[in-house]
Design an enzyme around this catalytic site. Structure first.
Site, PDB file in Angstrom:
ATOM      1  N   GLY A   1       0.847  -1.193   0.000  1.00 56.37           N
ATOM      2  CA  GLY A   1       0.000   0.000   0.000  1.00 56.37           C
ATOM      3  C   GLY A   1       0.880   1.239   0.000  1.00 56.37           C
ATOM      4  N   HIS A   2       1.815   1.282  -0.946  1.00 52.84           N
ATOM      5  CA  HIS A   2       2.717   2.425  -1.085  1.00 52.84           C
ATOM      6  C   HIS A   2       3.477   2.329  -2.404  1.00 52.84           C
ATOM      7  CE1 HIS A   2       5.536  -0.643   0.075  1.00 52.84           C
ATOM      8  NE2 HIS A   2       5.111  -0.691   1.310  1.00 52.84           N
ATOM      9  N   ALA A   3       4.195   3.407  -2.707  1.00 51.38           N
ATOM     10  CA  ALA A   3       5.095   3.415  -3.868  1.00 51.38           C
ATOM     11  C   ALA A   3       6.435   3.988  -3.408  1.00 51.38           C
ATOM     12  CB  ALA A   3       4.505   4.280  -4.979  1.00 51.38           C
TER      13      ALA A   3
END
Ligand code: TYD
Length: 139
Positions: A52-54
Site C-alpha cells: 500500500g505504497h510506492a
C-alpha cells in the site's frame, strides 16, 4: 512509457535435487540492481493486506518463497495483478508503481530484495499524493 511498463516477471534458477530444490538470485545478474536490503513478511493473518505504497527511487523484487499471494500494481491509470506462487519466480516493482499484496495463503512468506536501504523519505504512503506524483512523472 509508464512505470507500469517496467514491471517484469523474473524467473530465478531452480536447481532440482532429490534432497530438495534450491534457487538463488545475484544482484546485477538475475536482478537489474545490486541488493542493498532484504526484508520478508510472514505470519500474515487471513484477509490482511500488506504494502500500500510506492517508492520514488527504490526498486523491489518480491518472491513468494513459501505459499502464495497476489500483488496488485498500478501507475495511477492502469493496473495489473500478479500471482506469486513459485519460490523461483519474482516480480520486479520499479519506482513510481503503487503495490498492494493480498490473498496470502496460510504459512506464506514474501521475500523482498531491494535496491536501496530503508529510507522513509523514499516512500509515498498516501494514494492521493501518489496520483499527484505519478502525474508529475508524465510531464
Ligand atoms: P511497511 O513498509 O509499512 O510494510 P509493508 O511492506 O507491508 O508495506 O513497514 C512496516 C514497518 O517496518 C514500518 O514501521 C517501517 C518498518 N520497516 C523498516 O524499518 N525497514 C524496512 O526495511 C521495512 C520494509 C520496513
Amino acid at each position: 512509457m509508464s512505470a507500469l511498463d517496467k514491471v517484469r516477471i523474473i524467473e530465478l534458477p531452480k536447481i532440482c535435487d532429490p534432497r530438495g530444490n534450491l534457487s538463488f538470485a545475484e544482484g546485477g545478474r538475475h536482478l537489474p540492481f545490486s541488493i542493498k536490503r532484504v526484508f520478508y513478511i510472514y505470519d500474515v493473518p487471513g484477509g490482511e493486506c500488506r504494502g500500500g505504497h510506492a517508492h520514488k527511487e527504490c526498486s523491489i523484487v518480491l518472491i513468494a518463497v513459501a505459499g502464495s499471494f497476489e500483488v496488485r500494481l498500478t501507475d495511477g491509470k492502469r493496473e495489473m495483478t500478479v500471482l506469486l506462487n513459485r519460490a523461483n519466480r519474482g516480480v520486479l516493482i520499479p519506482p513510481g508503481v503503487w503495490d498492494t499484496m493480498h490473498d496470502f495463503t496460510t504459512g506464506s512468506v514474501a521475500l523482498a530484495l531491494a535496491s536501496h536501504p530503508y529510507e522513509e523519505e523514499d516512500y509515498i504512503r498516501d494514494y492521493d499524493e501518489f496520483i499527484e506524483y505519478a502525474k508529475s512523472l508524465d510531464h
